[in-house]
Design a protein around this motif. Structure first.
Motif: not given
Length: 85
Positions: A6-7, A16-22, A71-72, A78-80
């Motif tokens: 999150t930012a 930003i989300t990351n999942t194996w199936f979605s 990385i965003l 670049e944003v933390a």
């Protein structure tokens, strides 16, 4: 496995989300702006409206094999971000 980053940028919440199936998703203020399914890396794009009501480009890259990293960038700067999970 699920990873969440999150930012906050000019009173906008970016998630930003990351999942194996979605796959990978980019949310701005809880609104889905991009979704992809990448094996090793993924690039997500979206936009926000800044305090001057101007549109700014968001780019996020998720990468990694054993551990996902993110990385965003907003308008090519670049944003933390903070990894929540």
């Amino acid at each position: 496995m699920k990873s969440i980053w999150t930012a906050t940028y000019e009173n906008n919440t970016i998630k930003i989300t990351n999942t194996w199936f979605s796959g990978e998703q980019l949310y701005v203020n809880e609104v889905l702006q991009d979704k992809k399914f990448g094996a090793i890396s993924s690039n997500l794009t979206g936009h926000i409206m800044n305090s001057k009501n101007e549109k700014e480009l968001i780019k996020a890259t998720i990468f990694g094999w054993y551990k996902a990293e993110c990385i965003l960038f907003i308008n090519d700067k670049e944003v933390a971000i903070k990894q929540e999970k």
